[in-house]
Scaffold this motif. Structure first.
Motif, short mmCIF file in Angstrom:
data_model
loop_
_atom_site.label_atom_id
_atom_site.label_comp_id
_atom_site.label_asym_id
_atom_site.label_seq_id
_atom_site.Cartn_x
_atom_site.Cartn_y
_atom_site.Cartn_z
N GLN A 247 47.53 13.13 45.63
CA GLN A 247 48.75 13.50 46.33
C GLN A 247 49.47 12.24 46.78
O GLN A 247 48.91 11.14 46.74
CB GLN A 247 48.44 14.37 47.55
CG GLN A 247 47.66 13.66 48.64
CD GLN A 247 47.43 14.51 49.87
OE1 GLN A 247 46.40 15.14 50.01
NE2 GLN A 247 48.39 14.51 50.78
N PHE A 248 50.72 12.41 47.19
CA PHE A 248 51.43 11.32 47.83
C PHE A 248 51.01 11.25 49.29
O PHE A 248 50.90 12.28 49.96
CB PHE A 248 52.95 11.55 47.72
CG PHE A 248 53.53 11.18 46.39
CD1 PHE A 248 54.14 9.94 46.22
CD2 PHE A 248 53.46 12.04 45.32
CE1 PHE A 248 54.68 9.59 44.99
CE2 PHE A 248 54.00 11.71 44.09
CZ PHE A 248 54.61 10.47 43.92
N ALA A 249 50.79 10.05 49.77
CA ALA A 249 50.38 9.88 51.16
C ALA A 249 51.50 10.29 52.10
O ALA A 249 52.64 9.82 51.95
CB ALA A 249 49.99 8.44 51.42
N PRO A 250 51.21 11.12 53.07
CA PRO A 250 52.24 11.49 54.06
C PRO A 250 52.50 10.33 55.01
O PRO A 250 51.65 9.44 55.15
CB PRO A 250 51.60 12.68 54.78
CG PRO A 250 50.13 12.47 54.64
CD PRO A 250 49.93 11.81 53.31
N LEU A 264 47.74 8.66 46.28
CA LEU A 264 46.37 8.45 46.71
C LEU A 264 45.45 9.44 46.00
O LEU A 264 45.90 10.47 45.49
CB LEU A 264 46.22 8.66 48.22
CG LEU A 264 47.03 7.78 49.17
CD1 LEU A 264 46.76 8.22 50.61
CD2 LEU A 264 46.69 6.32 48.98
N ILE A 265 44.16 9.13 46.00
CA ILE A 265 43.15 10.14 45.66
C ILE A 265 42.25 10.29 46.88
O ILE A 265 41.77 9.30 47.45
CB ILE A 265 42.32 9.77 44.42
CG1 ILE A 265 41.28 10.88 44.15
CG2 ILE A 265 41.69 8.38 44.54
CD1 ILE A 265 40.53 10.74 42.84
N GLY A 266 42.09 11.52 47.31
CA GLY A 266 41.25 11.79 48.47
C GLY A 266 40.10 12.70 48.12
O GLY A 266 40.13 13.40 47.10
N ILE A 267 39.08 12.69 48.95
CA ILE A 267 38.01 13.70 48.87
C ILE A 267 38.16 14.58 50.12
O ILE A 267 38.01 14.11 51.25
CB ILE A 267 36.62 13.05 48.81
CG1 ILE A 267 36.51 12.19 47.55
CG2 ILE A 267 35.54 14.14 48.80
CD1 ILE A 267 35.15 11.50 47.40
N PHE A 268 38.53 15.83 49.87
CA PHE A 268 38.80 16.81 50.92
C PHE A 268 37.47 17.46 51.28
O PHE A 268 36.89 18.20 50.48
CB PHE A 268 39.81 17.81 50.41
CG PHE A 268 40.32 18.81 51.43
CD1 PHE A 268 40.25 18.55 52.78
CD2 PHE A 268 40.89 20.00 51.01
CE1 PHE A 268 40.72 19.46 53.71
CE2 PHE A 268 41.37 20.92 51.92
CZ PHE A 268 41.28 20.65 53.27
N ARG A 346 56.92 14.01 44.95
CA ARG A 346 56.09 13.81 46.15
C ARG A 346 55.42 15.10 46.61
O ARG A 346 54.49 15.05 47.43
CB ARG A 346 56.92 13.21 47.27
CG ARG A 346 58.03 14.10 47.79
CD ARG A 346 58.88 13.38 48.84
NE ARG A 346 59.96 14.22 49.35
CZ ARG A 346 59.83 15.05 50.37
NH1 ARG A 346 58.67 15.16 51.00
NH2 ARG A 346 60.86 15.78 50.78
N HIS A 347 55.87 16.27 46.12
CA HIS A 347 55.25 17.54 46.49
C HIS A 347 54.14 17.96 45.52
O HIS A 347 53.42 18.92 45.80
CB HIS A 347 56.31 18.65 46.55
CG HIS A 347 57.39 18.42 47.55
ND1 HIS A 347 58.54 17.73 47.26
CD2 HIS A 347 57.48 18.78 48.86
CE1 HIS A 347 59.31 17.69 48.33
NE2 HIS A 347 58.70 18.31 49.31
N SER A 348 54.03 17.29 44.39
CA SER A 348 53.07 17.70 43.36
C SER A 348 51.68 17.21 43.69
O SER A 348 51.50 16.16 44.32
CB SER A 348 53.51 17.17 41.99
OG SER A 348 54.73 17.76 41.59
N ILE A 349 50.69 17.97 43.24
CA ILE A 349 49.28 17.72 43.60
C ILE A 349 48.41 18.02 42.38
O ILE A 349 48.72 18.90 41.58
CB ILE A 349 48.85 18.64 44.77
CG1 ILE A 349 49.63 18.32 46.04
CG2 ILE A 349 47.36 18.57 45.03
CD1 ILE A 349 49.47 19.38 47.13
N ILE A 350 47.32 17.31 42.25
CA ILE A 350 46.24 17.70 41.35
C ILE A 350 44.97 17.82 42.18
O ILE A 350 44.62 16.88 42.91
CB ILE A 350 46.02 16.69 40.21
CG1 ILE A 350 47.25 16.61 39.31
CG2 ILE A 350 44.79 17.08 39.38
CD1 ILE A 350 47.13 15.54 38.23
N GLU A 351 44.30 18.94 42.08
CA GLU A 351 43.04 19.14 42.80
C GLU A 351 41.93 19.33 41.79
O GLU A 351 42.08 20.05 40.80
CB GLU A 351 43.13 20.35 43.73
CG GLU A 351 41.99 20.44 44.72
CD GLU A 351 42.24 21.45 45.83
OE1 GLU A 351 41.41 21.52 46.74
OE2 GLU A 351 43.25 22.17 45.78
#
Length: 467
Positions: A247-250, A264-268, A346-351
Motif C-alpha cells: 500500500q501507499f504509506a499514509p 510500502l509492504i507491511g505485515i498486518f 494511492r488507493h490501490s492495494i495488494i494483499e
C-alpha cells in the motif's frame, strides 16, 4: 414499468417501495463500487421476511429477475441490476446472540460491524471479513475470509442454519437435517438459491481485546519480507493472522517523513489469543529487517475489524481480481514484488493472505466452497477516484491477474472478481462434479434462474450442467 401494479406491492410492504421517480431513488440504488451504475425497475426496502416474500412473489408473477442486496459491497455489483426488482435487505440488521450456546442469529442485511458489536458484548466472534461495512450475507454465501480463518475456518464453515425465501416465495430453513442439499450449496455457492433473510452462526471465544497492528518496510524489501512471512507463518500458532499488504504509506506521524506517500509492504498482524502471549508470537516479525513502522498493540477486537475501513470508503472506483498461488517460490515472489512496487494509485492495494490452518482441514465435499488446499490468496484491489484513470487502473489489475495466473493455479475466490474477466472464473472455481451438484440444487429451488445477478450457476439442463 408504468403498467406494473406497483401500488399493489407498495401497500403490501411494511418497508418502502422505491421507484425511479422517487426522490430517494438515486441514493438508494447506489452501491459501494462507484464503477457500478445500474437502475432497477423497483427497489423493495424490506423490513422483514414477509416483505421479502411479497416482493419475490410479485417479481415471479410479472416475470422480473431479482437482485439481492445485503451490505451492497459486491465489487461486481451483484447487489443491484438494470430493469429488475432489487430486494434491499439493508434495513434488516437485527443480531441476537445466544452466549450459552456460543451462537448468533443475524439478519440478512447486517454488516460485520453489526455482528461484531453484539457478539463482542459476550467476548465472542464469528469468523468474518476485514472491512466492517461489508454485509455478512454476501461474505458468508461465497465463503468468508478474514483474520480468524486459520483458527476457526471460513464464515461459511461456521454456518449452522439459514432461513431462505425461495424463488416461488416459500420460506424454508436450511440446515444439516432440513434441506441439507440447499444447506451445502449455501456454504460457498453464492446468492444463487434464494434470499437468505437470516443466518445462524457458531461463535468462538475471542476478545474483547486482541493484539494487532502493522510492521511495514520499504517496498524495495518486498522479496525478503514475503520469503520471511512464508517461512514464519508455516509454523505460527493458528490464532495468528499475518497478511502481507502492499500500500501507499499514509501521512501519519509514526511513519518517518521520507517514507510518507511512498509504497510500502507491511505485515498486518492480528492475534486472537491472550495479548501477552501474542507479543511473544509476533516478536520475530518485529525484529525482522529494518521496519519503517512497528505499530503493534492490544486493542479492542471491534477496532481491529475497522482498521482497513479508511482504505475502503464507499463510492471509490474499484476493479479487483484474486488468485490462489500454490506456493511462494521465487517466481511468485518476484511477480508480487514487481506489482507491489508499481501500484497504480494511492488507493490501490495488494494483499497476500496465507491460506492454511483450519480452512484446509474441512473435507473437500463438506461445503460448496471448493478450495481447501494449502496456498496463498492474492487480492489485487484496484481502487481510484478519478474516472479519467479508469482504463489505466483496470488494465493494470487485469495484467496483474494474468501474470499471477501464469505462476499460480488459475483458481480464485469469487468475492474478489468481477464479471468481465477474460477467463470463466465460475467454472474454474467449481469442478464438473461440484458444478453439476450445484446445478441440481439450483434447479430444485430456482428452476427459472430468477436469482441470476451473482456468479451465476445455471439450472441443470440450461447449459449442460445437469445429467
Amino acid at each position: 414499468m408504468s403498467q406494473l401494479p406497483t401500488d399493489q406491492l407498495s401497500s403490501a410492504l411494511r418497508g418502502e417501495l422505491v421507484v425511479p421517480n422517487h426522490p430517494d431513488y438515486d441514493r438508494v440504488r447506489r452501491v459501494y463500487n462507484g464503477m457500478i451504475d445500474r437502475r432497477p425497475a423497483l427497489i423493495a426496502r424490506c423490513r422483514g421476511v414477509a416483505d421479502v416474500v411479497q416482493t419475490v412473489r410479485f417479481a415471479r408473477e410479472h416475470g422480473l429477475p431479482v437482485a439481492i442486496r445485503g451490505g451492497g459491497h459486491s465489487v461486481a455489483g451483484h447487489g443491484t441490476c438494470d430493469g429488475g426488482v432489487l430486494v434491499d435487505l439493508s434495513l434488516m440488521r437485527d443480531v441476537r446472540v445466544d452466549p450459552a450456546n456460543h451462537s448468533v442469529r443475524v439478519a440478512g442485511g447486517a454488516t460485520l460491524a453489526d455482528l461484531d458489536g453484539d457478539t463482542q458484548l459476550f467476548g465472542l466472534a464469528t469468523p468474518s471479513g476485514q472491512v466492517s461495512m461489508t454485509g455478512i450475507a454476501g461474505l458468508a454465501l461465497n465463503g468468508g475470509m478474514g483474520m480468524l480463518q486459520r483458527k476457526y475456518g471460513l464464515t461459511c464453515d461456521n454456518l449452522l442454519s439459514a432461513d431462505v425465501v425461495t424463488a416461488d416465495g416459500q420460506v424454508v430453513t436450511a440446515g444439516p437435517d432440513s434441506h441439507p442439499e440447499l444447506f451445502w450449496a449455501l456454504r460457498g455457492g453464492g446468492g444463487n438459491f434464494g434470499v437468505v433473510t437470516s443466518f445462524e452462526f457458531r461463535c468462538h471465544p475471542v476478545g474483547p481485546i486482541i493484539l494487532a497492528g502493522l510492521v511495514a518496510y520499504p517496498v524495495a524489501d518486498a522479496a525478503e519480507v514475503l520469503a520471511f512471512l512464508r517461512d514464519f507463518i508455516a509454523d505460527a500458532p493458528e490464532e495468528l493472522s499475518a497478511d502481507a499488504i502492499f500500500q501507499f504509506a499514509p501521512p501519519l506521524d509514526v511513519i518517518p517523513e521520507e517514507h510518507r506517500g511512498s509504497r510500502l509492504i507491511g505485515i498486518f498482524l492480528r492475534y486472537a489469543g491472550p495479548p501477552d502471549r501474542g507479543l511473544e508470537v509476533v516478536r520475530p516479525v518485529q525484529e525482522f529487517g529494518s521496519p519503517v513502522l512497528n505499530f503493534v498493540y492490544p486493542m479492542p477486537y471491534v477496532a481491529v475489524q475497522q482498521m482497513l475501513d479508511p482504505l475502503n470508503p464507499d463510492g471509490n472506483l474499484h476493479y479487483w481480481t484474486g488468485e490462489y498461488l500454490p506456493e511462494l517460490g521465487s517466481k511468485q515472489i518476484d511477480t508480487l514484488a514487481s506489482y507491489g512496487a508499481d501500484l497504480p494509485d494511492r488507493h490501490s492495494i495488494i494483499e497476500v493472505i496465507p491460506f492454511n490452518g483450519a480452512v484446509t482441514r474441512v473435507a473437500a465435499d463438506a461445503t460448496a466452497f471448493s478450495h481447501r488446499e494449502d496456498s496463498w490468496l492474492v487480492h489485487v484491489l484496484g481502487q481510484w477516484t478519478d474516472p479519467a484513470e479508469t482504463e489505466r487502473c483496470r488494465s493494470w489489475v487485469k495484467q496483474a491477474g494474468a501474470d499471477l495466473r501464469a505462476v499460480g493455479s488459475g483458481d480464485t475466490y469469487l468475492n474478489l472478481v468481477t464479471d468481465d474477466e477474460e477467463v470463466d472464473r465460475v467454472s474454474a472455481f467449481w469442478n464438473d462434479a461440484r458444478l453439476r451438484r450445484l446445478a441440481r440444487v439450483k434447479t430444485q429451488y430456482d428452476p427459472d434462474n430468477t436469482f441470476r445477478f451473482n456468479h451465476n450457476i445455471q439450472p441443470a439442463g440450461d447449459a449442460g450442467e445437469g445429467s
